[in-house]
Design a protein around this motif. Structure first.
Motif, short mmCIF file in Angstrom:
data_model
loop_
_atom_site.label_atom_id
_atom_site.label_comp_id
_atom_site.label_asym_id
_atom_site.label_seq_id
_atom_site.Cartn_x
_atom_site.Cartn_y
_atom_site.Cartn_z
N MET A 20 -40.08 -7.67 -22.76
CA MET A 20 -39.38 -6.62 -22.02
C MET A 20 -39.26 -5.56 -22.78
SD MET A 20 -36.87 -6.44 -20.32
CE MET A 20 -35.33 -6.14 -18.94
N GLU A 21 -39.16 -5.30 -24.41
CA GLU A 21 -39.14 -3.93 -25.08
C GLU A 21 -40.48 -3.04 -24.53
OE1 GLU A 21 -39.02 -2.32 -29.69
OE2 GLU A 21 -39.24 -4.34 -29.35
N GLN A 22 -42.28 -3.65 -24.91
CA GLN A 22 -42.93 -2.94 -23.87
C GLN A 22 -42.35 -2.34 -22.09
OE1 GLN A 22 -44.61 -1.32 -25.64
NE2 GLN A 22 -45.23 -2.43 -27.83
N ALA A 23 -41.90 -3.53 -21.48
CA ALA A 23 -41.54 -2.58 -20.33
C ALA A 23 -40.68 -1.69 -20.30
CB ALA A 23 -41.53 -3.98 -19.71
N ILE A 24 -39.74 -1.73 -21.20
CA ILE A 24 -38.44 -0.46 -21.05
C ILE A 24 -39.54 0.77 -21.41
CG2 ILE A 24 -36.60 0.50 -21.95
CD1 ILE A 24 -35.31 -2.68 -21.50
N TRP A 25 -39.78 -0.03 -22.58
CA TRP A 25 -41.17 2.35 -23.34
C TRP A 25 -41.66 2.28 -22.02
CZ3 TRP A 25 -39.41 4.76 -26.83
CH2 TRP A 25 -38.72 4.29 -27.72
N GLN A 26 -42.31 1.43 -21.61
CA GLN A 26 -43.89 1.74 -20.29
C GLN A 26 -43.14 2.71 -19.46
OE1 GLN A 26 -45.77 -1.38 -18.70
NE2 GLN A 26 -47.12 -0.16 -18.33
N CYS A 27 -41.72 2.13 -18.91
CA CYS A 27 -40.85 2.28 -17.37
C CYS A 27 -40.83 3.86 -18.34
CB CYS A 27 -40.35 1.78 -17.05
SG CYS A 27 -38.66 1.71 -17.59
N LEU A 28 -40.32 3.87 -19.57
CA LEU A 28 -39.71 5.79 -19.46
C LEU A 28 -40.78 6.83 -20.52
CD1 LEU A 28 -36.95 3.91 -21.99
CD2 LEU A 28 -36.74 4.96 -19.44
N ILE A 58 -36.00 12.14 -28.48
CA ILE A 58 -35.04 12.36 -27.74
C ILE A 58 -34.47 10.57 -27.74
CG2 ILE A 58 -33.44 12.67 -25.96
CD1 ILE A 58 -34.84 15.23 -26.22
N LEU A 59 -36.18 9.71 -27.69
CA LEU A 59 -35.47 8.20 -26.76
C LEU A 59 -35.98 7.82 -28.34
CD1 LEU A 59 -38.29 7.74 -23.96
CD2 LEU A 59 -35.33 7.11 -24.26
N ARG A 60 -35.30 7.13 -28.98
CA ARG A 60 -34.79 6.52 -30.32
C ARG A 60 -35.16 5.19 -30.20
NH1 ARG A 60 -31.94 9.75 -34.97
NH2 ARG A 60 -32.94 11.80 -34.73
N GLU A 61 -35.01 4.54 -29.58
CA GLU A 61 -34.55 3.70 -30.01
C GLU A 61 -34.40 2.48 -28.85
OE1 GLU A 61 -33.20 0.01 -33.34
OE2 GLU A 61 -32.40 1.21 -32.78
N VAL A 62 -35.38 1.50 -28.79
CA VAL A 62 -35.13 0.29 -27.83
C VAL A 62 -35.08 -1.28 -28.38
CG1 VAL A 62 -35.88 -1.78 -25.61
CG2 VAL A 62 -36.44 1.21 -26.00
N ARG A 63 -33.95 -1.19 -28.47
CA ARG A 63 -33.33 -2.84 -28.97
C ARG A 63 -32.39 -4.05 -28.24
NH1 ARG A 63 -28.96 0.91 -32.01
NH2 ARG A 63 -27.56 1.16 -30.43
N GLN A 64 -32.53 -5.10 -29.00
CA GLN A 64 -32.30 -5.77 -28.25
C GLN A 64 -31.01 -6.53 -29.05
OE1 GLN A 64 -34.19 -9.46 -27.73
NE2 GLN A 64 -32.50 -10.15 -26.12
#
Length: 80
Positions: free
Chosen positions: A1-9, A27-33
């Protein structure tokens, strides 16, 4: 899921400097669960950045278009 979020952003750019991506700008700092929820952390280049509303809306829109469920968190510290 993390990679999918980074990819869409990945294609999102800074509204004031459109030749630079939000990720490259830092500006995009982190994707976290956090527990069962995904969060995208964004940090403005300065606390009064007039583009933050647009950046937040762009991130939310990209996530929705990709069918991804994540909360957008604006984090001021540590500073950009």
């Amino acid at each position: 899921m993390e990679q999918a979020i980074w990819q869409c952003l990945a294609p999102l750019s800074d509204p004031e400097i459109p030749v630079v991506s939000l990720r490259d700008m830092g500006i995009l700092r982190e994707v976290r669960q956090v527990q069962s929820e995904w969060q995208v952390v964004i940090t403005p280049t300065y606390s009064g950045c007039p583009a933050m509303d647009q950046i937040e809306a762009d991130v939310r829109h990209a996530l929705q278009q990709a069918g991804l469920n994540a909360q957008v968190i604006i984090q001021l510290a540590p500073a950009w």
